[in-house]
Structure formats: C-alpha cells, structure tokens
Design a protein around this motif. Structure first.
Motif, PDB file in Angstrom:
ATOM      1  N   ALA A 182      38.092  48.210  29.905  1.00 33.17           N
ATOM      2  CA  ALA A 182      37.632  47.051  29.138  1.00 33.17           C
ATOM      3  C   ALA A 182      38.821  46.201  28.687  1.00 33.17           C
ATOM      4  CB  ALA A 182      36.813  47.502  27.933  1.00 33.17           C
ATOM      5  N   CYS A 183      39.930  46.844  28.341  1.00 32.51           N
ATOM      6  CA  CYS A 183      41.138  46.095  27.953  1.00 32.51           C
ATOM      7  C   CYS A 183      41.636  45.257  29.123  1.00 32.51           C
ATOM      8  CB  CYS A 183      42.216  47.053  27.478  1.00 32.51           C
ATOM      9  SG  CYS A 183      41.901  47.795  25.867  1.00 32.51           S
ATOM     10  N   HIS A 184      41.672  45.851  30.319  1.00 36.54           N
ATOM     11  CA  HIS A 184      42.063  45.089  31.506  1.00 36.54           C
ATOM     12  C   HIS A 184      41.135  43.889  31.700  1.00 36.54           C
ATOM     13  CE1 HIS A 184      45.196  47.624  33.062  1.00 36.54           C
ATOM     14  NE2 HIS A 184      44.409  48.668  33.303  1.00 36.54           N
ATOM     15  N   ALA A 185      39.836  44.141  31.625  1.00 33.52           N
ATOM     16  CA  ALA A 185      38.855  43.106  31.955  1.00 33.52           C
ATOM     17  C   ALA A 185      38.858  41.970  30.936  1.00 33.52           C
ATOM     18  CB  ALA A 185      37.459  43.722  32.055  1.00 33.52           C
ATOM     19  N   VAL A 186      38.907  42.300  29.659  1.00 36.83           N
ATOM     20  CA  VAL A 186      38.925  41.253  28.627  1.00 36.83           C
ATOM     21  C   VAL A 186      40.192  40.415  28.757  1.00 36.83           C
ATOM     22  CG1 VAL A 186      39.096  40.824  26.142  1.00 36.83           C
ATOM     23  CG2 VAL A 186      37.428  42.469  27.015  1.00 36.83           C
ATOM     24  N   MET A 187      41.325  41.064  28.996  1.00 37.05           N
ATOM     25  CA  MET A 187      42.567  40.326  29.167  1.00 37.05           C
ATOM     26  C   MET A 187      42.486  39.416  30.394  1.00 37.05           C
ATOM     27  SD  MET A 187      45.572  39.776  27.846  1.00 37.05           S
ATOM     28  CE  MET A 187      45.868  41.209  26.789  1.00 37.05           C
ATOM     29  N   ALA A 188      41.966  39.936  31.502  1.00 36.82           N
ATOM     30  CA  ALA A 188      41.838  39.132  32.716  1.00 36.82           C
ATOM     31  C   ALA A 188      40.932  37.929  32.480  1.00 36.82           C
ATOM     32  CB  ALA A 188      41.300  39.982  33.860  1.00 36.82           C
ATOM     33  N   HIS A 189      39.837  38.155  31.768  1.00 38.39           N
ATOM     34  CA  HIS A 189      38.895  37.065  31.477  1.00 38.39           C
ATOM     35  C   HIS A 189      39.547  35.980  30.625  1.00 38.39           C
ATOM     36  CE1 HIS A 189      35.101  35.079  30.520  1.00 38.39           C
ATOM     37  NE2 HIS A 189      35.429  35.143  29.244  1.00 38.39           N
ATOM     38  N   ILE A 237      50.882  40.276  34.626  1.00 39.84           N
ATOM     39  CA  ILE A 237      51.560  41.328  33.856  1.00 39.84           C
ATOM     40  C   ILE A 237      50.795  41.630  32.576  1.00 39.84           C
ATOM     41  CG2 ILE A 237      53.663  41.912  32.575  1.00 39.84           C
ATOM     42  CD1 ILE A 237      55.247  40.336  34.642  1.00 39.84           C
ATOM     43  N   LEU A 238      50.289  40.607  31.916  1.00 46.13           N
ATOM     44  CA  LEU A 238      49.499  40.818  30.702  1.00 46.13           C
ATOM     45  C   LEU A 238      48.272  41.688  30.993  1.00 46.13           C
ATOM     46  CD1 LEU A 238      49.604  37.268  29.069  1.00 46.13           C
ATOM     47  CD2 LEU A 238      50.540  39.366  28.082  1.00 46.13           C
ATOM     48  N   VAL A 239      47.621  41.435  32.122  1.00 47.92           N
ATOM     49  CA  VAL A 239      46.451  42.231  32.492  1.00 47.92           C
ATOM     50  C   VAL A 239      46.859  43.680  32.741  1.00 47.92           C
ATOM     51  CG1 VAL A 239      44.655  42.560  34.229  1.00 47.92           C
ATOM     52  CG2 VAL A 239      45.197  40.258  33.426  1.00 47.92           C
ATOM     53  N   ALA A 240      47.991  43.882  33.426  1.00 50.18           N
ATOM     54  CA  ALA A 240      48.447  45.245  33.704  1.00 50.18           C
ATOM     55  C   ALA A 240      48.820  45.977  32.418  1.00 50.18           C
ATOM     56  CB  ALA A 240      49.634  45.209  34.661  1.00 50.18           C
ATOM     57  N   GLY A 291      38.885  54.754  37.091  1.00 52.95           N
ATOM     58  CA  GLY A 291      38.146  53.523  36.918  1.00 52.95           C
ATOM     59  C   GLY A 291      39.007  52.385  37.418  1.00 52.95           C
ATOM     60  N   MET A 292      38.438  51.196  37.492  1.00 49.97           N
ATOM     61  CA  MET A 292      39.240  50.064  37.942  1.00 49.97           C
ATOM     62  C   MET A 292      38.586  48.755  37.552  1.00 49.97           C
ATOM     63  SD  MET A 292      38.607  49.299  41.962  1.00 49.97           S
ATOM     64  CE  MET A 292      39.530  50.695  42.535  1.00 49.97           C
ATOM     65  N   VAL A 293      39.430  47.719  37.474  1.00 48.87           N
ATOM     66  CA  VAL A 293      38.965  46.343  37.369  1.00 48.87           C
ATOM     67  C   VAL A 293      39.578  45.605  38.550  1.00 48.87           C
ATOM     68  CG1 VAL A 293      38.987  44.204  36.041  1.00 48.87           C
ATOM     69  CG2 VAL A 293      38.758  46.397  34.866  1.00 48.87           C
ATOM     70  N   ALA A 294      38.741  45.142  39.465  1.00 48.07           N
ATOM     71  CA  ALA A 294      39.219  44.455  40.664  1.00 48.07           C
ATOM     72  C   ALA A 294      38.992  42.960  40.511  1.00 48.07           C
ATOM     73  CB  ALA A 294      38.490  44.975  41.897  1.00 48.07           C
ATOM     74  N   SER A 295      39.972  42.185  40.949  1.00 46.64           N
ATOM     75  CA  SER A 295      39.878  40.722  40.871  1.00 46.64           C
ATOM     76  C   SER A 295      40.123  40.116  42.241  1.00 46.64           C
ATOM     77  CB  SER A 295      40.901  40.175  39.871  1.00 46.64           C
ATOM     78  OG  SER A 295      40.640  40.641  38.566  1.00 46.64           O
ATOM     79  N   ILE A 296      39.598  38.918  42.435  1.00 49.47           N
ATOM     80  CA  ILE A 296      39.760  38.216  43.707  1.00 49.47           C
ATOM     81  C   ILE A 296      40.096  36.743  43.426  1.00 49.47           C
ATOM     82  CG2 ILE A 296      38.387  39.691  45.207  1.00 49.47           C
ATOM     83  CD1 ILE A 296      36.772  36.627  43.775  1.00 49.47           C
ATOM     84  N   VAL A 298      43.055  35.355  30.060  1.00 52.04           N
ATOM     85  CA  VAL A 298      44.348  34.742  30.385  1.00 52.04           C
ATOM     86  C   VAL A 298      44.563  34.447  31.860  1.00 52.04           C
ATOM     87  CG1 VAL A 298      45.377  35.950  28.418  1.00 52.04           C
ATOM     88  CG2 VAL A 298      45.650  36.909  30.711  1.00 52.04           C
ATOM     89  N   ARG A 299      43.785  35.043  32.767  1.00 51.68           N
ATOM     90  CA  ARG A 299      44.070  34.876  34.190  1.00 51.68           C
ATOM     91  C   ARG A 299      43.079  33.900  34.808  1.00 51.68           C
ATOM     92  NH1 ARG A 299      45.508  40.123  37.668  1.00 51.68           N
ATOM     93  NH2 ARG A 299      43.334  40.666  37.341  1.00 51.68           N
ATOM     94  N   GLN A 300      43.566  32.687  35.104  1.00 53.90           N
ATOM     95  CA  GLN A 300      42.703  31.639  35.640  1.00 53.90           C
ATOM     96  C   GLN A 300      42.725  31.587  37.162  1.00 53.90           C
ATOM     97  OE1 GLN A 300      40.840  30.161  33.332  1.00 53.90           O
ATOM     98  NE2 GLN A 300      41.973  31.381  31.820  1.00 53.90           N
ATOM     99  N   HIS A 301      43.759  32.140  37.789  1.00 52.53           N
ATOM    100  CA  HIS A 301      43.878  32.048  39.247  1.00 52.53           C
ATOM    101  C   HIS A 301      43.134  33.169  39.966  1.00 52.53           C
ATOM    102  CE1 HIS A 301      46.982  34.898  38.059  1.00 52.53           C
ATOM    103  NE2 HIS A 301      47.033  35.329  39.301  1.00 52.53           N
ATOM    104  N   MET A 302      42.536  34.066  39.208  1.00 51.80           N
ATOM    105  CA  MET A 302      41.762  35.161  39.786  1.00 51.80           C
ATOM    106  C   MET A 302      40.456  35.303  39.019  1.00 51.80           C
ATOM    107  SD  MET A 302      43.713  36.744  42.198  1.00 51.80           S
ATOM    108  CE  MET A 302      43.671  38.528  42.242  1.00 51.80           C
ATOM    109  N   GLU A 303      39.411  35.753  39.703  1.00 50.86           N
ATOM    110  CA  GLU A 303      38.127  36.054  39.069  1.00 50.86           C
ATOM    111  C   GLU A 303      37.877  37.550  39.124  1.00 50.86           C
ATOM    112  OE1 GLU A 303      34.993  33.912  40.902  1.00 50.86           O
ATOM    113  OE2 GLU A 303      35.560  31.975  40.051  1.00 50.86           O
ATOM    114  N   ILE A 304      37.284  38.081  38.067  1.00 57.24           N
ATOM    115  CA  ILE A 304      36.937  39.502  38.071  1.00 57.24           C
ATOM    116  C   ILE A 304      35.843  39.734  39.100  1.00 57.24           C
ATOM    117  CG2 ILE A 304      36.007  41.413  36.706  1.00 57.24           C
ATOM    118  CD1 ILE A 304      37.182  40.075  34.229  1.00 57.24           C
ATOM    119  N   ASP A 305      36.080  40.669  39.982  1.00 58.72           N
ATOM    120  CA  ASP A 305      35.118  41.009  41.026  1.00 58.72           C
ATOM    121  C   ASP A 305      34.174  42.098  40.537  1.00 58.72           C
ATOM    122  OD1 ASP A 305      33.808  41.198  43.434  1.00 58.72           O
ATOM    123  OD2 ASP A 305      35.314  42.481  44.362  1.00 58.72           O
ATOM    124  N   LEU A 306      34.749  43.158  39.999  1.00 56.30           N
ATOM    125  CA  LEU A 306      33.932  44.233  39.424  1.00 56.30           C
ATOM    126  C   LEU A 306      34.774  45.072  38.475  1.00 56.30           C
ATOM    127  CD1 LEU A 306      34.626  47.286  40.757  1.00 56.30           C
ATOM    128  CD2 LEU A 306      33.626  46.216  42.751  1.00 56.30           C
TER     129      LEU A 306
END
Length: 364
Positions: free
Chosen positions: A138-145, A188-191, A166-171, A147-155
C-alpha cells in the motif's frame, strides 16, 4: 541461400530481424555489400495493439467497449500478436469456467494477471504478516499514485508468487523514449516508500522485504549521479573510469582525505537517497489514512487493478471494487484500531486481538 546460379539476377536481399537476431547470423552475411538493408522489428505501438485486440475480439463474443479496448492496449505495452491472441483465449476460458460464453472486462483482467504473474501459490499468510505485506504494498501504491505521473499503476497484489510476497506493477501510459530527472526521483520515492512506511507504521521496525526496493533505488540513484547528468557533478563516471582519470576531487593528497570521502560517488548517492527517504516519510505521514485503507482493501481482495487502487485511494467506485465505504469515518476508525492490534501482535509474535474489519457499506 542455397546453390547459387551461374548468372544470378540482380536483386536486393531484404532481411527482417528482431532486436537480438544480428548476433545469430554468420559474420559473412553482414559484410558490406552482402546485405543491402536491415530492418529491425520492435514491439507494436499502442495503435497497433488496439487493431490487434479488435481483430481477435471480433472472432469471439464479448462486451468490451472501445474505451476498455484502449485501456487494455495501454496496460499491455509490450504485447505482440501472439501474446494478444493468447490473452484473449485465456479470457474466453475464464468466462466459460464461470458459465458464460461472452468475455467481460474482469475476464480480461484475470487472464492478464495469470499470464504475467502466473498462478498464485496456494498459501495463506498468518494474520500479522498478511497485514505487514499489505501495508508494504500500500505504501508503494499510494506513493506511486501521488508522485509518479509518467507511469500508471497496473495492479497491486499480496498474493504470494514464486519469488515475491506481493507487488505493485506499473506501466507507461504512452510510448515514451526519454526519461527526466524528476521522473527518476519519483521512481526512487516509490521504491523507498516501503522502508519509510514500514518504519512509520511499525514504530521504527522494518522487514527484510525492503531489500529489493533498496537495490532498485540505489541502482537508479547511481546512474543519476554517475551517468545521466542528474547529480551534483557534471563529469561522467563511466568516462572517468574508462579513461582512468579518477573521480572529481580525488587525488589531492593525504591532507585532503576528508573531502575526498565526502565527494566520493557512493557518498553522493547515499546523500541523495537519504534526502528522498525523508521526503517519502513526509508524504506517507500526510497520507496515513490512504495507506491504511488501501492496505485493508488488499487484505480483503488480495489483488486490485490499477483503476481499483485509485478508486480506493480516492474513495470512489472502481470497475471491480467500490471504494466509497472508505470515506466513512466509522470505517476508517475500525481500520486504524485493527492496525494498532496488528502492530501489537507483531511485537509480541501473537495473533491480532481484532479480526480484519468488515466495512459498513450501508452509506455510500
């Protein structure tokens, strides 16, 4: 290229090869004059993927809209004709297993997850570990949502695979061929969100599960600092190493050892990572409720599509999961109480005293 006629006609030889094919050819074929032209065939563009999906879907019964087909092409950026055909066939098998003859969106998503991740291992986490894995992702996913505009969360998933818990995959949503410093910093923030989040939610403790995330963050930071001109120095570490000229500031004598150590490449990388870790901590602290509610959704549903992750974070109705109950204060309080029970169980190596809450969905 068999027997050659005595008077061969004048013609061009056009060779179509994939990215890794030149190494498989005899060197004689690649000498100047032997082959007139080479064509490299890459992956289909998004427009090509849409046409391919439309072609294979036209052969089966389905209810996918044009928007869903466009989304499907977006979330399968490296799909080929063969893999697209395979995915549609798997989606049809999924539909038939559920007693239907027509493919719907959830069939496609399940087929995609199966093809990309393989079947989940038939194991069950103990309660406190399930909660820890869900919080990590959830920490990965919330951060990706956020701060990361060049990628979308896939699952996002907490279903254990062969080499992950577990994993958070982005495309990438678009076919993009260049990357920028701000984009790498968001990666890096997402990682680092897993390390920052585990320490925040578990009172300074963290698991060994962050090791892969730290490796990813360090690799990106190393290239930023030493290769891509995105750090505190201008010169290329690769060039310096190749030409044996040393790192900037090095070789100034024994009296300057302290300065040498401070400006060493590893120290500059660590400084950058530490700064970004602090930023990650602040972002997660400001979005604590979002992390906890998404962790609850992962514990409840095990796997979420990218659109459903966003729906839970924004307390909206998603394609497969309704995130609106997560806006209710009573539900948020129940999730927080469950988390505190899980933290206590983590410290004492016991089962949480409070079970995973079932949300009140009466008010939406």
């Amino acid at each position: 290229l068999g027997m050659r006629p005595k008077n061969p006609p004048k013609y061009r030889i056009l060779v179509v090869m994939a990215t890794n094919m030149p190494e498989a050819l005899d060197e004689a074929l690649l000498r100047p004059g032997r082959i007139d032209r080479m064509y490299r065939v890459g992956y289909p563009s998004k427009a090509g993927r849409i046409k391919t999906y439309e072609g294979y879907l036209a052969k089966v019964s389905h209810s996918l809209t044009n928007e869903e087909i466009d989304k499907l092409a977006t979330i399968t950026p490296y799909a080929t004709g063969a893999s697209i055909k395979d995915l549609i066939n798997e989606a049809l098998i999924t539909a038939i297993r559920e007693g239907r003859t027509s493919i719907i969106w959830s069939d496609v998503i399940k087929a995609k997850q199966l093809k990309e991740l393989g079947p989940a291992e038939d194991v069950e986490y103990i309660d406190r570990e399930r909660h820890a894995v869900a919080l990590h992702e959830a920490c990965h996913a919330v951060m990706a949502h956020l701060v990361r505009q060049h990628m979308e969360i896939d699952l996002a998933t907490i279903e254990k695979g062969s080499d992950y818990l577990g994993m958070v995959a982005s495309i990438p949503p678009d076919d993009q061929f260049t990357r920028w410093r701000t984009e790498y910093e968001s990666d890096i923030l997402v990682a680092l969100a897993s390390l920052a989040g585990e320490r925040m939610f578990f009172d300074g403790d963290n698991s060994s599960g962050v090791s892969g995330d730290l490796e990813s963050a360090t690799t990106i930071a190393s290239f930023m600092e030493g290769h891509w001109g995105m750090g505190s120095t201008v010169s290329s570490h690769a060039s310096n190493k190749r030409n044996e000229v040393g790192a900037p500031g090095a070789g100034k004598g024994k009296d300057d050892n302290g300065k040498e150590i401070r400006i060493a490449l590893a120290d500059r990388i660590e400084t950058n990572l530490s700064s970004l870790l602090n930023r990650a901590e602040v972002i997660l602290r400001d979005n604590r409720e979002k992390v906890l509610t998404l962790a609850h959704a992962l514990e409840t549903y095990k796997t979420l599509t990218g659109d459903d992750v966003k729906a839970v974070i924004n307390s909206e109705k998603g394609p497969l999961v309704d995130g609106r109950p997560y806006r209710e204060i009573a539900n948020i309080e129940a999730i927080e109480k469950y988390h505190q029970s899980a933290v206590k169980a983590h410290k004492e190596h016991k089962k949480p005293e409070i079970p995973l809450p079932v949300l009140d969905v009466s008010i939406r």
